[in-house]
Structure formats: C-alpha cells, structure tokens
Design an enzyme around this catalytic site. Structure first.
Site, PDB file in Angstrom:
ATOM      1  NE  ARG A 232      38.445 -76.036  -8.722  1.00 23.96           N
ATOM      2  CZ  ARG A 232      38.724 -77.274  -9.136  1.00 23.96           C
ATOM      3  NH1 ARG A 232      39.884 -77.523  -9.734  1.00 23.96           N
ATOM      4  NH2 ARG A 232      37.852 -78.244  -8.934  1.00 23.96           N
TER       5      ARG A 232
ATOM      6  CD  GLU B 238      42.138 -60.810 -28.292  1.00 25.71           C
ATOM      7  OE1 GLU B 238      41.226 -59.978 -28.494  1.00 25.71           O
ATOM      8  OE2 GLU B 238      43.333 -60.571 -28.515  1.00 25.71           O
TER       9      GLU B 238
ATOM     10  CG  ASP C  54      46.525 -52.770 -35.107  1.00 23.11           C
ATOM     11  OD1 ASP C  54      46.749 -52.467 -36.295  1.00 23.11           O
ATOM     12  OD2 ASP C  54      47.402 -53.150 -34.314  1.00 23.11           O
ATOM     13  N   GLY C  55      42.076 -51.517 -34.417  1.00 22.20           N
ATOM     14  CA  GLY C  55      40.670 -51.762 -34.106  1.00 22.20           C
ATOM     15  C   GLY C  55      39.769 -51.572 -35.311  1.00 22.20           C
TER      16      GLY C  55
ATOM     17  CB  ALA D 178      43.957 -64.241 -12.148  1.00 25.28           C
TER      18      ALA D 178
END
Length: 267
Positions: free
Chosen positions: A148, A123, A45-46, A185
């Site tokens: 944040r 993405e 895929d890369g 996160a």
C-alpha cells in the site's frame, strides 16, 4: 557496416550529427536508419533511451554508443571533442560489444484482451490513477506481501542509478542479471506493513503484481507514460533480450558512479 545517428534535436547535437555522418560516409560506411549495425546517440541519456526503444526489434543485431552534448551520462560517455577518435574506431571496426540485461514487462487485462509486452532499459513504474495503490506482490509464484502506497518501481541494473536510486534502491553493476523492486512512499503502521526495503531479484525469480482494489494504472516504461485500464496483472522478469553497447574505450562504471554522485576524484 550500416550506421544510424539519433539526436536530441538541439542545434549543437544536430551539428555534431551532421559532422559525424559526413565523416563516416567518407569512410564508405552506409547510412541506414532501418537496419543499422550501430546506432550513435547524440545528446544525453534520454536520447539513447529513445534510440533503444526505436530499435528494440533489433537488439540482437544493433549496438549503441552515446555522445553527450550536455552533462556526462551513464550511457552517453563520449565527448564532442572525441568524435574523430570515435569515427576512426567505428570505421575500422575497432570496438568490442558488451551486453547488459534489460527488463521485460507483460501486462494482462481482465477482459482477456491481448497481453501488452514491453522492454525497459532503465525501469518500469506503476502508480494508481487516484488514491493509494494496493497491490499484491508475488515472487516466484508465491505471495510475498500486499503493498500500500504511492507506487512501485522495477529497475534494471543499468537503470539502478536513475529513479531507483532516488527511491533508496541499491546501485548495481550493469552486468548483473537481476531486477530490483523499490517502493514509493509505502504505508507502514500497526495495521499495514511492507518489507520497507528494495528487493533484488535474480533472473529466475519473476515478480507479478496483482491489483487488490483499483485496476487502472499509470505505467511508465523508461521515458514513455502509458495508461492501462482493467489490469489483471503485471509481470516482471529479466528479459531474454539484451542491450548491446559498442565499447571502444574502458568504461569504468564505479568511477562514473563516484564522479556523478560524489563529485570528486583522488586521481
């Protein structure tokens, strides 16, 4: 018909590339790296991501097809032992073309310099160079929240099975014209709150990120890592351009998802 072949560069992929090139030339097809009608990616895929960016100025004229020489991928779905069948189909022009949406990224800077525009097949991620990233998120011209955390990832439906999935994002069929924003996160406590859930945005809902504190960011566009300083805004939308894939055999997307992530089949 004009064709080009890109390869991962290992000996197996290079040998396969040479074999396919010889076969196709024997069928009187023209090898043309500058203006190919079809690009065959040999590797994973890369490798296909690399081919996509190499030929991003020809997306409306060039179709891609992937041969894998490692693990079966979402883009590289042909096996080395199938190349004779693949070559025959290409030589006879016996294939259809499917089109999938991609992501447009436009980065503006505070100094008024020229905007930077990118296209992503999988993405785009944004992270601060140092410390917590603080970013206002606007959707369709209105502020949605202040984020944040470590960073944000905006993905295409085709890229929803990649980094987006590891962030808890949804897997989306690649034909759906939408983009998906996932958090990295995020900070959530009694003072700071985010939605805490991936957002699926339709093509008529552009998303804009506006820095609140730091203005220097590490930005990835698929496999490319970039440093942008003095950023004023980052705009995301479903691009007008599309990626085109040459389809010769059925491409059972949900079967591929099942086999890749669950690892068994009832068939």
């Amino acid at each position: 018909m004009r064709f080009a072949i890109t390869t991962r560069g290992d000996s197996i992929s290079n040998t396969l590339m040479q074999k396919m090139r010889t076969y196709l030339l024997d069928f009187n097809l023209e090898y043309n790296e500058d203006q190919p009608d079809i690009v065959i990616s040999v590797g994973g895929d890369g490798t296909l991501l690399y081919a996509f960016h190499r030929y991003r100025s020809r997306l409306g004229k060039t179709a891609f097809i992937g041969v894998h020489t490692g693990h079966l991928g979402f883009y590289a779905d042909w096996k080395p032992e199938e190349i004779e069948k693949l070559v025959m189909a290409i030589a006879k022009d016996d294939y259809s073309v499917v089109e999938y949406p991609i992501l447009e990224v436009v980065i503006s800077h505070n100094d008024g310099s020229r905007e930077a525009r990118y296209l992503a097949l999988n993405e785009c991620t944004v992270k601060s160079i140092e410390g917590t990233m603080v970013m206002d998120i606007e959707i369709k011209g209105e502020k949605f929240e202040t984020f944040r955390g470590d960073g944000l990832c905006m993905s295409t439906p085709s890229g929803s099975t990649a980094y987006n999935r590891s962030l808890g994002g949804a897997i989306i069929h690649p034909s759906i014209r939408a983009i998906q924003l996932a958090e990295m996160a995020s900070i959530n406590n009694r003072v700071f709150r985010t939605i805490g859930s991936p957002l699926l945005l339709p093509e008529h809902h552009p998303c804009v990120l506006r820095p609140v504190t730091d203005v220097d960011f590490q930005i990835t566009i698929d496999h490319l890592t970039l440093l942008h300083k003095d950023v004023r805004s980052i705009q995301y939308r479903v691009a007008n351009e599309k990626v085109r894939f040459a389809r010769i055999k059925p491409f059972p997307f949900w079967n591929r998802v099942r086999d890749s992530f669950i690892g068994y089949s009832d068939r």
